[in-house]
Design an enzyme around this catalytic site. Structure first.
Site, PDB file in Angstrom:
ATOM      1  N   GLY A 157      18.763  -6.183 -25.549  1.00  0.00           N
ATOM      2  CA  GLY A 157      18.325  -4.958 -24.910  1.00  0.00           C
ATOM      3  C   GLY A 157      19.210  -3.808 -25.310  1.00  0.00           C
ATOM      4  N   ASP A 187      20.561   1.223  -9.572  1.00  0.00           N
ATOM      5  CA  ASP A 187      19.506   0.886 -10.539  1.00  0.00           C
ATOM      6  C   ASP A 187      19.080  -0.570 -10.371  1.00  0.00           C
ATOM      7  OD1 ASP A 187      17.713   1.328 -12.636  1.00  0.00           O
ATOM      8  OD2 ASP A 187      19.124   0.566 -14.116  1.00  0.00           O
TER       9      ASP A 187
END
EC number: 2.7.12.1
Length: 857
Positions: A534, A647
């Site tokens: 990622g 988050d």
């Protein structure tokens, strides 16, 4: 003797060609039927499983997938929620079916990745950034990939990030360079579109003229060659004119399509869509001299056959055989004319790929290997010197297939701009076998000279500048070190440790070498496989010297900005601090930080929660409750130490031995002891999990003209509530709203009611309602959630059961302790077993029974 061998080989090749001809004739009559059935399936937008299965069973190449996906997208106008989800599903299926290490240099594969990210941007822009990053990493050589990512960042208001992406694309040598320069100029002029339609047309025309002049001199030795041409010829020319590297593997793939679209209508650019035409669009369709640019003959409507055998200096004859030295590959290419063609659009061109039997194909490959020394094309000496000097300067053989056998392909240099920057292009001078794809796929990488990268569904060329040493052997006392993605063939064999040189463009291979290792602070870890990726990071599953399994997270810092560097430093600091206080935080065992990379040796998990949720069709209530408690405990730990994650999403939790653990503190913010919230300079987090108070309000909370957003521990509660909502209903509370502006308004709008469909677990429904209150003051806290009845896994019934079980055991032992005879004990045990097997517990009747037995004794 040589003439006899040559004649024998010619006879062998002729016999193989006859077999191929027979197979073609066998399948020839099925062409029209296949075409009609395939068109019928492709026209059905409700169920394309037949077409998908046919693509995966036959060639499984990006061109086929792209043709199908564009057809589906064309038939999905207007785009509704259901159609968007179906399109995203098909694009996701295509990306999963196409390995990036194999197709990273393929234009169609790049367009699939970009379009998938654009569709995700329509649905979930927060997730789309990861997919744009993946496309940029997999297909870094295409300028339109970088521009699409930059366009997305520009649409999100990240002008600085957009400019950085374009500048890095120029530094990487993405082509065409002029496209990037125009995009940068438009960005500096504060235009909303990085490329306009007019600029695309001008770019296409100017690129064509420049390329023609350059290729006229470079390909002079090919002017006497007569080549057949197919419907892909114009696309090949267009890619040629854009100065793109086209490896033989890509070329081979291009000529064995079972689905192909020659022209595509210009479409409007939706959210984040980069206005770049497909290279096979009419704008890029240019006329070039066939003597300069090789092309391939289209199959005539009368089904006349044309064999792709090129004889230098002479026109191809109708005879199926030719001299052995002129043979490049044995194939029968046949294509079909477009069904409908006009100025605006054209239909799919259906081509039927012929699949040879394994025996015939392996025999063909073996014979071609035997005759390889006679098939080496003659190349001018000047060009040969150019290839040699180019390869020496790069230190890495970009075409191992050309070195492993003698089918060399000329590498042509083209001037890109006035700064004398060059890019190379590899164009096969002979046609490529349509029936024998293993020729290119199996020899594109030489396993003996490549240190393969452990990867399952990973990036192709992204992590090309690794600095950390990797050991080639299994824990030797002194071993040669390279990079995890390096190709050791370009390094000198030495006894000392050799570090990789900077700025190497290394090719990534998906399969893993069993003895590939990584060194972190002098400790050696053997790589098993890649388990995640990622952004600029990758995660590998490794074994240490004691054969214990760990996970190593690699972060490439060469392209990282200051904010990214700070986020990773924060992550390491938080992990070191928090793992001592809770087992719900992922363990960090060791790490190594330099200016170029970060290595983190961590606890190895099974799967992240996001992937687990996608795979699970239904979630067991006990699993959901257990995972919910794990999440609460992990978040409660970070809140106790003054940290707000800000988050939280399913991907931030990892399942380790049946337990959820919190990972990734990249954008976490540590609160001061005297404050209850943190004011952030920029909005972060995922929209679907973002609390109302974290959304920027342009009409309020302004300081010095700059918008601010507040977060607090209650913000994490909202995000956790969204995760639990997803685990309960299979979607997030606002996922059904596609438009991002409307979604943001719905999140902060108190009049927009969140739906809570009835479920059997009423306490779970109450938890969801308490977590998803828009007012943070009314929202439930983490300690209150930990005390909620939903989390208490039937505490009272369990205690009662435990108490009852204890009494039962005391009673049984009390009855048995007074028995001395083995027979009496056996009878008593049998009686107890019968009572408890029938669901009975000890009572007065059972007591009397035992008393009678004891009385008899």
């Amino acid at each position: 003797m040589e003439s006899e061998d040559l004649s024998g080989r010619e006879l062998t090749i002729d016999s193989i060609m006859n077999k191929v001809r027979d197979i073609k004739n066998k399948f020839k009559n099925e062409d029209l039927t296949d075409e009609l059935s395939l068109n019928k399936i492709s026209a059905d937008t409700t169920d394309n499983s037949g077409t998908v299965n046919q693509i995966m069973m036959m060639a499984n190449n990006p061109e086929d997938w792209l043709s199908l996906l564009l057809k589906l997208e064309k038939n999905s106008v207007p785009l509704s929620d259901a159609l968007l989800n179906k399109l995203i599903g098909r694009y996701s299926q295509a990306i999963e079916a196409l390995p990036p290490d194999k197709y990273g240099q393929n234009e169609s594969f790049a367009r699939i990745q970009v379009r998938f990210a654009e569709l995700k941007a329509i649905q979930e822009p927060d997730d789309a950034r990861d997919y744009f990053q993946m496309a940029r990493a997999n297909c870094k050589k295409f300028a339109f990939v970088h521009i699409s990512f930059a366009q997305f960042e520009l649409s999100q208001g990240n002008v600085k990030k957009s400019k950085q992406l374009l500048q890095k694309a120029v530094e990487r040598g993405a082509v065409p360079l002029e496209m990037l320069e125009i995009a940068l100029r438009n960005l500096n002029l504060q235009k909303k579109q990085l490329l306009s339609e007019e600029e695309k047309k001008n770019l296409s025309a100017s690129t064509v003229l420049t390329a023609q002049e350059s290729f006229s001199g470079s390909l002079g030795h090919l002017q006497n060659r007569n080549n057949s041409c197919d419907s892909r010829g114009q696309t090949t020319k267009a890619r040629f004119l854009y100065g793109e590297n086209m490896p033989p593997q890509d070329a081979e793939i291009g000529y064995r399509n079972s689905l192909r679209q020659t022209n595509k209508t210009k479409q409007s650019c939706p959210f984040g869509r980069v206005p770049v035409n497909l290279l096979n669009s009419p704008d890029c369709d240019v006329k070039t001299d066939d003597s300069v640019v090789p092309c391939f003959m289209k199959r005539q409507t009368s089904r006349s056959e044309c064999r792709d055998l090129v004889v230098p200096g002479s026109k191809p004859s109708g005879n199926d055989s030719c001299e052995l030295r002129n043979l490049k590959s044995v194939q029968n290419s046949h294509f079909k004319e477009p069904l409908v063609s006009d100025e605006k659009s054209s239909e799919l061109i259906i081509t039927d790929s012929i699949t040879l039997k394994n025996k015939t194909e392996s025999s063909l490959l073996a014979k071609l290997e035997e005759t390889k020394e006679y098939q080496e094309p003659e190349v001018p000496e000047s060009n040969q010197k150019q290839w040699q000097s180019k390869r020496k300067s790069e230190c890495i053989n970009q075409n191992p297939a050309a070195s492993s056998n003698h089918w060399q392909i000329p590498e042509l240099a083209r001037k890109v701009n006035t700064e004398q920057k060059h890019t190379t292009f590899e164009q096969p001078v002979f046609s490529v076998s349509k029936q024998s794809p293993p020729i290119s796929t199996s020899k594109w990488f030489d396993p003996k000279s490549i240190c393969k990268t452990p990867s399952s569904n990973t990036l192709d060329d992204y992590m090309s500048c690794f600095r950390t040493p990797v050991v080639k052997n299994d824990f030797p006392p002194a071993c040669q070190l390279s990079t995890p993605y390096g190709q050791p063939a370009c390094f000198q064999q030495q006894q000392h440790q050799i570090l990789a040189t900077p700025l190497q463009n290394l090719q990534v291979l998906a399969s893993s070498s069993a003895n590939e290792c990584i060194s972190v602070k002098g400790r050696i870890y053997s790589i098993l496989k890649q388990i995640g990726s990622g952004g600029s990071s990758k995660v590998f599953q490794v074994l240490n010297e004691k054969k214990q399994i760990y996970a190593i997270k690699y972060v490439n810092l060469e392209e990282a900005d200051n904010q990214t560097l700070d986020s990773y430093r924060n992550e390491i600091a938080y992990l070191n601090k928090l793992q001592q206080h809770s087992d719900k935080i992922i363990r960090l065992y060791d790490y190594e930080i330099t200016d170029q990379y970060i290595y983190m040796v961590m606890e190895c998990g099974n799967i992240d929660l996001n992937s687990w949720l996608k795979k699970k069709k239904s979630i067991d209530p006990w699993e959901r409750k257990s995972y919910w408690k794990n999440m609460l405990e992990a978040v409660h730990t970070i809140h106790q130490h003054g940290i707000v994650h800000s988050d939280l999403k399913p991907a931030n939790f990892l399942i380790v031995d049946g337990m959820l653990k919190l990972i990734d503190f990249g954008i976490a913010n540590q609160m001061q002891p005297d404050t209850t919230s943190v004011v952030k300079d920029s909005q972060v987090g995922t929209v679907n999990y973002m609390p109302p108070e974290a959304i920027k309000d342009m009409s309020s909370s302004r300081e010095n003209g700059k918008s601010k957003s507040k977060i607090s521990p209650k913000s994490d509660v909202w995000s956790l509530g969204c995760i639990l909502y997803y685990m309960t209903y299979g979607k997030t509370p606002f996922q059904q709203i596609i438009n991002q502006i409307s979604k943001l308004h719905a999140i902060i709008d108190p009049n927009h009611e969140i739906e809570f469909p009835d479920i059997p677990e009423k306490d779970l429904q109450d938890v969801l309602k308490c977590c998803l209150k828009r007012d943070p003051k009314q929202r439930i806290s983490i300690p209150e959630l930990l005390a909620h009845p939903y989390v208490q896994i039937q505490t009272h019934p369990v205690n009662q059961m435990a108490k009852g079980t204890t009494e039962e055991m005391k009673y049984v032992l009390g009855q048995l302790v007074g028995l001395n005879s083995p027979n009496s004990i056996l009878k008593a045990a049998k009686t107890l077993y019968e009572h408890y097997s029938g669901g009975e517990s000890h009572n007065s009747s059972s007591s009397k029974t035992f008393e009678k037995k004891r009385g008899k004794k």
